[in-house]
Write a protein that holds these residues in place. Structure first.
Motif, PDB file in Angstrom:
ATOM      1  N   PRO A  45      11.076 -20.065  -1.522  1.00  0.00           N
ATOM      2  CA  PRO A  45      11.257 -19.369  -2.796  1.00  0.00           C
ATOM      3  C   PRO A  45       9.977 -18.696  -3.315  1.00  0.00           C
ATOM      4  O   PRO A  45      10.037 -17.655  -3.963  1.00  0.00           O
ATOM      5  N   PHE A  46       8.836 -19.270  -2.979  1.00  0.00           N
ATOM      6  CA  PHE A  46       7.577 -18.667  -3.419  1.00  0.00           C
ATOM      7  C   PHE A  46       7.286 -17.393  -2.623  1.00  0.00           C
ATOM      8  O   PHE A  46       6.788 -16.415  -3.173  1.00  0.00           O
ATOM      9  N   HIS A  47       7.643 -17.383  -1.337  1.00  0.00           N
ATOM     10  CA  HIS A  47       7.474 -16.167  -0.546  1.00  0.00           C
ATOM     11  C   HIS A  47       8.374 -15.059  -1.071  1.00  0.00           C
ATOM     12  O   HIS A  47       7.950 -13.907  -1.182  1.00  0.00           O
ATOM     13  N   ALA A  48       9.621 -15.415  -1.386  1.00  0.00           N
ATOM     14  CA  ALA A  48      10.556 -14.432  -1.924  1.00  0.00           C
ATOM     15  C   ALA A  48      10.023 -13.842  -3.227  1.00  0.00           C
ATOM     16  O   ALA A  48      10.100 -12.626  -3.454  1.00  0.00           O
ATOM     17  N   THR A  49       9.455 -14.688  -4.068  1.00  0.00           N
ATOM     18  CA  THR A  49       8.919 -14.220  -5.350  1.00  0.00           C
ATOM     19  C   THR A  49       7.701 -13.332  -5.135  1.00  0.00           C
ATOM     20  O   THR A  49       7.561 -12.297  -5.793  1.00  0.00           O
ATOM     21  N   ILE A  50       6.831 -13.685  -4.214  1.00  0.00           N
ATOM     22  CA  ILE A  50       5.651 -12.858  -3.914  1.00  0.00           C
ATOM     23  C   ILE A  50       6.080 -11.476  -3.432  1.00  0.00           C
ATOM     24  O   ILE A  50       5.561 -10.449  -3.888  1.00  0.00           O
ATOM     25  N   ILE A  51       7.048 -11.439  -2.515  1.00  0.00           N
ATOM     26  CA  ILE A  51       7.521 -10.160  -1.992  1.00  0.00           C
ATOM     27  C   ILE A  51       8.165  -9.335  -3.110  1.00  0.00           C
ATOM     28  O   ILE A  51       7.908  -8.126  -3.241  1.00  0.00           O
ATOM     29  N   ALA A  52       8.993  -9.974  -3.926  1.00  0.00           N
ATOM     30  CA  ALA A  52       9.649  -9.262  -5.024  1.00  0.00           C
ATOM     31  C   ALA A  52       8.621  -8.693  -5.997  1.00  0.00           C
ATOM     32  O   ALA A  52       8.745  -7.543  -6.454  1.00  0.00           O
ATOM     33  N   TYR A  53       7.596  -9.466  -6.317  1.00  0.00           N
ATOM     34  CA  TYR A  53       6.574  -8.984  -7.241  1.00  0.00           C
ATOM     35  C   TYR A  53       5.750  -7.854  -6.627  1.00  0.00           C
ATOM     36  O   TYR A  53       5.364  -6.929  -7.330  1.00  0.00           O
ATOM     37  N   ALA A  54       5.508  -7.908  -5.325  1.00  0.00           N
ATOM     38  CA  ALA A  54       4.783  -6.819  -4.663  1.00  0.00           C
ATOM     39  C   ALA A  54       5.568  -5.518  -4.774  1.00  0.00           C
ATOM     40  O   ALA A  54       5.007  -4.456  -5.075  1.00  0.00           O
ATOM     41  N   VAL A  55       6.879  -5.600  -4.566  1.00  0.00           N
ATOM     42  CA  VAL A  55       7.730  -4.411  -4.725  1.00  0.00           C
ATOM     43  C   VAL A  55       7.680  -3.927  -6.171  1.00  0.00           C
ATOM     44  O   VAL A  55       7.557  -2.722  -6.432  1.00  0.00           O
ATOM     45  N   GLY A  56       7.749  -4.850  -7.117  1.00  0.00           N
ATOM     46  CA  GLY A  56       7.685  -4.487  -8.532  1.00  0.00           C
ATOM     47  C   GLY A  56       6.363  -3.838  -8.911  1.00  0.00           C
ATOM     48  O   GLY A  56       6.330  -2.872  -9.687  1.00  0.00           O
ATOM     49  N   ILE A  57       5.282  -4.336  -8.357  1.00  0.00           N
ATOM     50  CA  ILE A  57       3.957  -3.764  -8.644  1.00  0.00           C
ATOM     51  C   ILE A  57       3.869  -2.344  -8.102  1.00  0.00           C
ATOM     52  O   ILE A  57       3.381  -1.435  -8.788  1.00  0.00           O
ATOM     53  N   VAL A  58       4.361  -2.137  -6.895  1.00  0.00           N
ATOM     54  CA  VAL A  58       4.356  -0.782  -6.319  1.00  0.00           C
ATOM     55  C   VAL A  58       5.190   0.154  -7.193  1.00  0.00           C
ATOM     56  O   VAL A  58       4.763   1.281  -7.501  1.00  0.00           O
ATOM     57  N   LEU A  59       6.359  -0.297  -7.615  1.00  0.00           N
ATOM     58  CA  LEU A  59       7.211   0.519  -8.487  1.00  0.00           C
ATOM     59  C   LEU A  59       6.499   0.858  -9.794  1.00  0.00           C
ATOM     60  O   LEU A  59       6.555   1.999 -10.269  1.00  0.00           O
ATOM     61  N   CYS A  60       5.812  -0.103 -10.376  1.00  0.00           N
ATOM     62  CA  CYS A  60       5.080   0.151 -11.618  1.00  0.00           C
ATOM     63  C   CYS A  60       3.952   1.162 -11.424  1.00  0.00           C
ATOM     64  O   CYS A  60       3.733   2.025 -12.276  1.00  0.00           O
ATOM     65  N   PHE A  61       3.256   1.078 -10.303  1.00  0.00           N
ATOM     66  CA  PHE A  61       2.207   2.067 -10.023  1.00  0.00           C
ATOM     67  C   PHE A  61       2.802   3.470  -9.922  1.00  0.00           C
ATOM     68  O   PHE A  61       2.223   4.433 -10.417  1.00  0.00           O
ATOM     69  N   VAL A  62       3.960   3.595  -9.288  1.00  0.00           N
ATOM     70  CA  VAL A  62       4.624   4.903  -9.174  1.00  0.00           C
ATOM     71  C   VAL A  62       5.062   5.391 -10.561  1.00  0.00           C
ATOM     72  O   VAL A  62       4.889   6.567 -10.902  1.00  0.00           O
ATOM     73  N   CYS A  63       5.607   4.484 -11.366  1.00  0.00           N
ATOM     74  CA  CYS A  63       6.094   4.863 -12.701  1.00  0.00           C
ATOM     75  C   CYS A  63       4.963   5.267 -13.639  1.00  0.00           C
ATOM     76  O   CYS A  63       5.175   6.071 -14.553  1.00  0.00           O
ATOM     77  N   VAL A  64       3.774   4.741 -13.436  1.00  0.00           N
ATOM     78  CA  VAL A  64       2.627   5.110 -14.268  1.00  0.00           C
ATOM     79  C   VAL A  64       2.368   6.618 -14.176  1.00  0.00           C
ATOM     80  O   VAL A  64       1.954   7.249 -15.148  1.00  0.00           O
ATOM     81  N   LEU A  65       2.643   7.191 -13.018  1.00  0.00           N
ATOM     82  CA  LEU A  65       2.435   8.627 -12.831  1.00  0.00           C
ATOM     83  C   LEU A  65       3.365   9.441 -13.728  1.00  0.00           C
ATOM     84  O   LEU A  65       2.990  10.502 -14.219  1.00  0.00           O
ATOM     85  N   ALA A  66       4.579   8.942 -13.966  1.00  0.00           N
ATOM     86  CA  ALA A  66       5.547   9.654 -14.794  1.00  0.00           C
ATOM     87  C   ALA A  66       5.447   9.271 -16.263  1.00  0.00           C
ATOM     88  O   ALA A  66       5.934   9.991 -17.129  1.00  0.00           O
ATOM     89  N   TYR A  67       4.816   8.151 -16.552  1.00  0.00           N
ATOM     90  CA  TYR A  67       4.746   7.632 -17.921  1.00  0.00           C
ATOM     91  C   TYR A  67       3.318   7.197 -18.218  1.00  0.00           C
ATOM     92  O   TYR A  67       3.034   6.015 -18.378  1.00  0.00           O
ATOM     93  N   PRO A  68       2.403   8.162 -18.254  1.00  0.00           N
ATOM     94  CA  PRO A  68       0.999   7.782 -18.454  1.00  0.00           C
ATOM     95  C   PRO A  68       0.753   7.247 -19.873  1.00  0.00           C
ATOM     96  O   PRO A  68       1.383   7.689 -20.823  1.00  0.00           O
ATOM     97  N   GLY A  69      -0.135   6.310 -19.962  1.00  0.00           N
ATOM     98  CA  GLY A  69      -0.494   5.749 -21.255  1.00  0.00           C
ATOM     99  C   GLY A  69      -1.761   6.392 -21.782  1.00  0.00           C
ATOM    100  O   GLY A  69      -2.334   7.293 -21.169  1.00  0.00           O
ATOM    101  N   LYS A  70      -2.182   5.921 -22.930  1.00  0.00           N
ATOM    102  CA  LYS A  70      -3.404   6.439 -23.547  1.00  0.00           C
ATOM    103  C   LYS A  70      -4.657   5.797 -22.955  1.00  0.00           C
ATOM    104  O   LYS A  70      -5.749   6.299 -23.133  1.00  0.00           O
ATOM    105  N   ARG A  71      -4.462   4.671 -22.254  1.00  0.00           N
ATOM    106  CA  ARG A  71      -5.595   3.953 -21.685  1.00  0.00           C
ATOM    107  C   ARG A  71      -5.401   3.779 -20.185  1.00  0.00           C
ATOM    108  O   ARG A  71      -4.289   3.800 -19.674  1.00  0.00           O
ATOM    109  N   SER A  72      -6.503   3.534 -19.511  1.00  0.00           N
ATOM    110  CA  SER A  72      -6.444   3.240 -18.074  1.00  0.00           C
ATOM    111  C   SER A  72      -5.982   1.798 -17.885  1.00  0.00           C
ATOM    112  O   SER A  72      -5.920   1.012 -18.833  1.00  0.00           O
TER     113      SER A  72
END
Length: 142
Positions: free
Chosen positions: A31-58
């Protein structure tokens, strides 16, 4: 779709796929491996979304401005992931686990919302909660 309804649709869609995916993770997988993999996918998705939804700060600026809540959110998210995965592996039904946890959390959040955040409940809200609890009792019984 207005910006008022979009977050709701996004959350409901996310929760739908979340529970379907959790229930479908192979039982042999750690279950910990599954969670690590899921979070890695989520982190990649968030990095991609930052390009479309930039914030005021880095990202570094946001990290500096973070408070305890951001870090507790990470612990809470991991707890939710592992809790549902282990619940489904223990035999919980798909609909019952989701309803039971949501009703239980709602019941705990109501007094916190009233005392800490000064939320107000109408009679309609109270009746709705009563129906949710009654629904939980009916759903949980086999």
């Amino acid at each position: 779709m207005t910006s008022f309804y979009f977050p709701f649709v996004l959350a409901v869609g996310g929760m739908l796929f979340y529970h379907l995916a959790q229930k479908s993770i192979p039982k042999e997988m750690n279950p910990f491996h599954a969670t690590i993999i899921a979070y890695a996918v989520g982190i990649v998705l968030c990095f991609v979304c930052v390009l479309a939804y930039p914030g005021k700060r880095s990202l570094i600026g946001s990290l500096r401005d973070s408070n305890w809540a951001v870090f507790v959110l990470g612990v809470a998210a991991a707890s939710i992931e592992l809790g549902f995965l282990l619940a489904y592996r223990a035999g919980w039904k798909l609909g019952v686990a989701a309803v039971a946890t949501n009703v239980a959390v709602t019941a705990m959040l109501i007094p916190i919302g009233i005392l800490v955040f000064k939320d107000h409940l109408s009679l309609r809200n109270i009746l709705g909660l009563i129906f949710c609890v009654l629904g939980l009792v009916l759903v949980a019984r086999d």
